[in-house]
Design an enzyme around this catalytic site. Structure first.
Site, PDB file in Angstrom:
ATOM      1  N   ARG A 108       0.875  -1.296   0.078  1.00  0.00           N
ATOM      2  CA  ARG A 108       0.020   0.039  -0.112  1.00  0.00           C
ATOM      3  C   ARG A 108       0.987   1.089   0.054  1.00  0.00           C
ATOM      4  O   ARG A 108       1.887   1.345   0.912  1.00  0.00           O
ATOM      5  CB  ARG A 108      -0.976  -0.046   1.153  1.00  0.00           C
ATOM      6  CG  ARG A 108      -1.519   1.312   1.469  1.00  0.00           C
ATOM      7  CD  ARG A 108      -2.697   1.411   0.353  1.00  0.00           C
ATOM      8  NE  ARG A 108      -3.686   2.582   0.410  1.00  0.00           N
ATOM      9  CZ  ARG A 108      -3.398   3.915   0.191  1.00  0.00           C
ATOM     10  NH1 ARG A 108      -2.325   4.170  -0.472  1.00  0.00           N
ATOM     11  NH2 ARG A 108      -4.479   4.885   0.567  1.00  0.00           N
ATOM     12  N   HIS A 113      -2.865  10.484   5.754  1.00  0.00           N
ATOM     13  CA  HIS A 113      -4.460  10.941   5.690  1.00  0.00           C
ATOM     14  C   HIS A 113      -4.689  11.980   6.889  1.00  0.00           C
ATOM     15  O   HIS A 113      -4.048  12.110   7.919  1.00  0.00           O
ATOM     16  CB  HIS A 113      -5.109   9.806   5.533  1.00  0.00           C
ATOM     17  CG  HIS A 113      -4.927   8.543   6.048  1.00  0.00           C
ATOM     18  ND1 HIS A 113      -4.683   8.406   7.403  1.00  0.00           N
ATOM     19  CD2 HIS A 113      -4.472   7.346   5.529  1.00  0.00           C
ATOM     20  CE1 HIS A 113      -4.341   7.130   7.674  1.00  0.00           C
ATOM     21  NE2 HIS A 113      -4.316   6.395   6.728  1.00  0.00           N
ATOM     22  N   GLU A 117      -5.508   6.106  12.072  1.00  0.00           N
ATOM     23  CA  GLU A 117      -5.747   4.775  11.486  1.00  0.00           C
ATOM     24  C   GLU A 117      -5.486   3.762  12.618  1.00  0.00           C
ATOM     25  O   GLU A 117      -4.268   3.548  13.132  1.00  0.00           O
ATOM     26  CB  GLU A 117      -4.855   4.598  10.255  1.00  0.00           C
ATOM     27  CG  GLU A 117      -4.773   3.135   9.690  1.00  0.00           C
ATOM     28  CD  GLU A 117      -4.191   2.884   8.663  1.00  0.00           C
ATOM     29  OE1 GLU A 117      -3.105   1.829   8.454  1.00  0.00           O
ATOM     30  OE2 GLU A 117      -4.007   3.671   7.797  1.00  0.00           O
ATOM     31  N   HIS A 156       3.174   6.756   6.097  1.00  0.00           N
ATOM     32  CA  HIS A 156       3.351   5.218   6.736  1.00  0.00           C
ATOM     33  C   HIS A 156       3.194   4.339   5.333  1.00  0.00           C
ATOM     34  O   HIS A 156       2.784   4.793   4.277  1.00  0.00           O
ATOM     35  CB  HIS A 156       2.424   4.779   7.825  1.00  0.00           C
ATOM     36  CG  HIS A 156       1.081   4.895   7.256  1.00  0.00           C
ATOM     37  ND1 HIS A 156       0.334   6.398   7.767  1.00  0.00           N
ATOM     38  CD2 HIS A 156      -0.033   4.319   6.936  1.00  0.00           C
ATOM     39  CE1 HIS A 156      -0.713   6.357   7.200  1.00  0.00           C
ATOM     40  NE2 HIS A 156      -1.027   5.188   6.586  1.00  0.00           N
TER      41      HIS A 156
END
Length: 400
Positions: A108, A113, A117, A156
């Site tokens: 990913r 963001h 998370e 990340h």
């Protein structure tokens, strides 16, 4: 006269309630519930309580069930992703979920963001990295039952490891989160003028031309080397004080009995998880997660294994019962009373998720047990001996 009037009104209310209950039960006898027309029998078998709810259900409250299996997968070279957000469950304004798969070696893409998370590895293994604003990077390998937590704005990555890669659940502390709306390394570079890239990094225009022209998102890559080698590469820039992973599967249960267990993970034991708390609940066949509610926030659920049913009781006497299976999502508004029952023949395992630094719940049994005898009898209209025969303490998992 006032007292007499109120007493009469009370009797009338009790009579109306009794009549409503009688009518509800009568409607379920004989041929009243038959349906000679077309039916989706597959759907009815998986969620019978939605089509023909218990007589105790009332009204048409908001959505409390959805399934990842109803949402489209975004399939890329290296895996896939799909999500359940406030677009599917409109009242879920606090949390949203993403289910993702990465094949062995696939990434990913490096990104960040707006939301925090929280994640749990469902199958397989992955290597995760997260960089702090102070320039130190945390790196670790995670397997089934392991958690990680990335604060908003911290860049990340996630990479599937050897074998069959991995699959995991991501939970974000924004109900309208979209996995398509993240900040990507590739897009930051390709949409910055090349002369600025040269000033910033020293890379010439021909080197800028070799950068990915569009987002990578999920993509195939070679397997990484040994974890210890990556840690040695980081040297003094390896983060060792803040731990962004947590071994939930190997922790001692917070509550355990012969009929199930509960593991609670929040900021008290996973200190980096400042905004999201969780509980993993296991129920043996026939057992229930006791009747309770959460006083601090709404509950977002992910069902991992088995099958069960849940009733949520809202204000104004509204109630809804739904059946759940693996890969389903449940939602309980803040403070709404509910239970979960294992209706299958195998263990039921599900997650309770909260946008809160700490886990809190209120047990119905414990509350009733703390009421003085006259208070309890006045409200429940039952003999005190019957009232005191119920469990007198909070018992998260109760037997059949």
């Amino acid at each position: 006269m006032g007292v007499a009037t109120m007493a009469a009104a009370g009797l009338a209310t009790e009579s109306a309630l009794a009549q409503t209950r009688s009518e509800s039960l009568a409607g379920r006898t004989g041929d009243n519930a038959s349906d000679p027309g077309p039916e989706n029998t597959v759907l009815l078998r998986t969620n019978p309580n939605s089509n023909l709810p218990p007589f105790t259900d009332r009204g048409n409250p908001h959505t409390i069930w959805y399934s990842f299996d109803l949402t489209p997968k975004r399939v890329e070279s290296g895996g896939w992703t799909h999500q359940v957000t406030s677009r599917e469950i409109p009242r879920s304004q606090d949390l949203a979920g993403v289910n993702m798969r990465l094949t062995a070696g696939s990434f990913r893409e490096l990104h960040w963001h707006l939301a925090d998370e929280w994640a749990i590895m469902l199958t397989g293994k992955a290597r995760i990295t997260v960089m702090q604003p102070d320039g130190k990077m945390f790196i670790d390998d995670v397997g089934p039952g392991d958690l990680w937590y990335f604060p908003a704005g911290f860049p990340h990555s996630i990479q599937g490891l050897e074998g069959d890669g991995c699959e995991f659940l991501l939970v974000f502390d924004q109900g309208d989160f979209s996995e398509d709306d993240t900040f990507l390394l590739s897009e930051f570079l390709v949409h910055t003028p090349p002369e600025i890239i040269e000033k910033n990094t020293g890379w010439k225009r021909q080197e800028w031309d070799q950068l990915p022209p569009t987002e990578l998102y999920i993509f195939e890559a070679p397997l990484p080397g040994a974890l210890e080698a990556d840690k040695r590469f980081l040297g003094n820039f390896l983060e060792t004080e803040n731990h962004y992973t947590f071994k939930m599967a190997s922790m001692k249960p917070t509550s355990q009995s012969a009929t199930g267990e509960v593991r609670i993970v929040d900021s008290s034991n996973f200190t980096i998880a400042k905004n999201i708390a969780a509980a993993m609940v296991t129920l043996k066949p026939g057992a229930i997660r006791e009747m309770h509610w959460h006083p601090n926030t709404s509950e977002w659920q992910y069902w991992i294994k088995g099958q069960g049913r849940m009733t949520v009781v809202f204000t104004e006497g509204r109630a809804r019962t739904m059946d759940f299976r693996a890969n389903d999502v449940g939602f309980v508004p803040s403070m709404a009373g509910h239970y979960i029952e294992n209706t299958g023949t195998e263990d039921l395992v599900f997650l309770e998720m909260f946008k809160s630094p700490r886990y809190q719940d209120v047990s119905l049994n414990q509350w009733i047990a703390r009421m003085p005898d006259k208070m309890a009898a006045a409200h429940l209209k039952l003999p005190v001996s019957t009232i005191r025969s119920a469990p007198q303490n909070k018992t998260p998992v109760l037997p059949r």
